[in-house]
Design a protein around this motif. Structure first.
Motif, short mmCIF file in Angstrom:
data_model
loop_
_atom_site.label_atom_id
_atom_site.label_comp_id
_atom_site.label_asym_id
_atom_site.label_seq_id
_atom_site.Cartn_x
_atom_site.Cartn_y
_atom_site.Cartn_z
N UNK A 146 -47.51 63.44 54.02
CA UNK A 146 -48.87 63.65 53.36
C UNK A 146 -49.32 64.88 52.92
N UNK A 147 -49.78 64.97 51.66
CA UNK A 147 -50.04 66.12 50.94
C UNK A 147 -51.41 66.06 50.67
N UNK A 148 -52.17 64.78 50.82
CA UNK A 148 -53.72 65.00 50.68
C UNK A 148 -54.33 63.82 51.07
N UNK A 149 -55.60 63.49 50.63
CA UNK A 149 -56.39 62.40 51.30
C UNK A 149 -55.59 61.20 50.57
N UNK A 150 -55.07 61.24 49.38
CA UNK A 150 -54.63 59.97 48.77
C UNK A 150 -53.30 59.52 49.69
N UNK A 151 -52.56 60.27 50.20
CA UNK A 151 -51.28 59.72 50.96
C UNK A 151 -52.04 59.07 52.24
N UNK A 154 -60.63 59.40 40.89
CA UNK A 154 -61.74 59.88 41.73
C UNK A 154 -61.17 61.24 42.69
N UNK A 155 -60.07 60.95 43.19
CA UNK A 155 -59.40 62.24 44.12
C UNK A 155 -59.49 63.51 43.28
#
Length: 416
Positions: free
Chosen positions: A214-219, A344-345
């Motif tokens: 995971x690299x960020x909230x989307x992941x 949005x992200x």
């Protein structure tokens, strides 16, 4: 049954949680402002009244409609907490603070993750944990574990009655599910049979595997939507329905839980961001930005009866239709949903703008599903036992159009 995961980096902590409860146990987003309290004040929790502190922090909570406590939440200082039911050999108390009460009290009273751990420990020593925690089965109770995080790091806190074990998460990925995970503590207290029935080890291994990339909230949004390796829709077992994956879908003959709300957060010294569905089944829903200090009017607070005035039940109309045949119906709108989330992200809109756009999108997606041929006699590809399970819950909630299908459901709310 639930799953919570953190990714701890040098200058950032990522947090994600699915709250898995009974299918009609609607969950609402609730904002509470910071407050000063008079000396000697008390606070009524779900089953106990305890002394109040002089000041409580502003919080944003995601809580089952009938409880005082919350399944997950954040406070104005960037502290987030998620809790899990865990099954131990320690005696279960008939009354006490629920794990959800402990979570809310920690957020209201602590300015850091470390302080929140101390708050939970102190409350357990003073009041213990216990009391009914289920909606359909009010007698269902359990002990709790917690993942507590802030921009500086994270802690795992696990309990068995009033006994506690704490682990500092120094870096990397850490997840908790419905079993004790701190090795020495688990060896002394874990109930191996109930832990195995919850299928927590399968979900925890999978969530940690996905979180490592995971690299960020989307992941992490995708992690919470996961149905298992190579699967786009749930796999149902006769015993426990879809409890084998993070995005949980009810429909078993022995054990059941449904993801009723989801939360993702990014915490850093420069600021925090929170993303919530505010609805069930993240595979069918949309993550939207929220802020602790920015309350929103989301309509009527939901109960266990279908109500188009509440955000949670408006989404349920889509969720329950799509899950009859998800392989065919989810692709009707998920590409558009994914594009909206990606936009949005990159440039988060104001929460009110996001929720307004989400309402428009929900209406459009419902129309697409209806146009695909769902009407009076929709096709349902799920196993027979899953269909029967959901027919009963739909009847309890009044989801069907027949007046005789309406009713208050099996739950009730404790006295305020």
């Amino acid at each position: 049954m639930c799953d919570t995961v953190v990714v701890v980096e040098d200058q950032r902590v990522l947090f994600a949680k699915n709250s898995d409860r009974d299918p009609n146990e609607a969950q609402l987003l609730e904002w509470q402002t910071a407050r000063e309290h008079v000396e000697g004040a008390e606070v009524r929790c779900t089953w106990l009244t305890i002394p109040q502190v002089r000041r409580t922090h502003a919080v944003l909570l995601s809580r089952p409609f009938w409880m005082w406590g919350a399944e997950m939440g954040a406070n104005e200082h960037g502290v987030v907490v998620g809790n899990e039911a865990v099954f131990t050999r320690a005696p279960l108390a008939a009354s006490g603070l629920t794990g959800m009460d402990l979570l809310r009290l920690a957020l209201e009273r602590a300015g850091t993750a470390e302080e929140a751990v101390g708050v939970i420990q102190g409350l357990l020593a003073a009041h213990g944990q216990g009391g009914g925690c289920g909606h359909e089965d009010r007698g269902f109770t359990y002990h709790n574990s917690f993942l507590v995080a802030d921009p500086g790091g994270a802690f795992v806190l696990e309990t068995a009655g009033r006994e506690v074990a704490v682990e500092v998460v120094t870096g990397g990925v850490r997840s908790i599910s419905n079993g004790l995970t701190i090795a020495d503590f688990a060896a002394r207290h874990a109930d191996p049979v109930r832990t195995a029935v919850s299928r927590c080890r399968v979900r925890r291994a999978r969530s940690e595997h996905l979180a490592r990339s995971a690299w960020g909230v989307a992941d992490l949004m995708w992690l919470l939507r996961d149905h298992g390796e190579g699967r786009r829709s749930p796999a149902y077992s006769a015993a426990s329905g879809g409890m084998g994956a993070a995005c949980m879908h009810a429909g078993g003959l022995l054990a059941n839980a449904q993801t009723t709300a989801s939360w993702v957060a990014e915490l850093s010294p420069g600021g925090v961001s929170h993303w919530v569905t505010g609805t069930a089944a993240p595979c069918t829903g949309l993550f939207k930005p929220v802020r602790v200090g920015e309350p929103l009017d989301l309509g009527t607070a939901p109960t266990d009866c279908a109500d188009a005035r509440s955000l949670w039940w408006r989404h349920e109309r889509l969720h329950r239709e799509v899950m009859r045949d998800p392989a065919r119906l989810l692709p009707l709108y998920t590409a558009e949903r994914d594009a909206v989330e990606a936009r949005w992200v990159l440039e988060p809109p104001a929460p009110a703008e996001a929720f307004s756009e989400a309402e428009t999108l929900l209406g459009r997606w419902e129309q697409r599903v209806a146009a695909a041929g769902y009407g009076a006699a929709p096709r349902d590809v799920r196993p027979a036992w899953v269909k029967r399970y959901w027919e009963k819950r739909n009847t309890w909630a009044g989801v069907r159009s027949s007046p005789t299908a309406r009713g208050p459901g099996p739950g009730y709310a404790p006295d305020p």
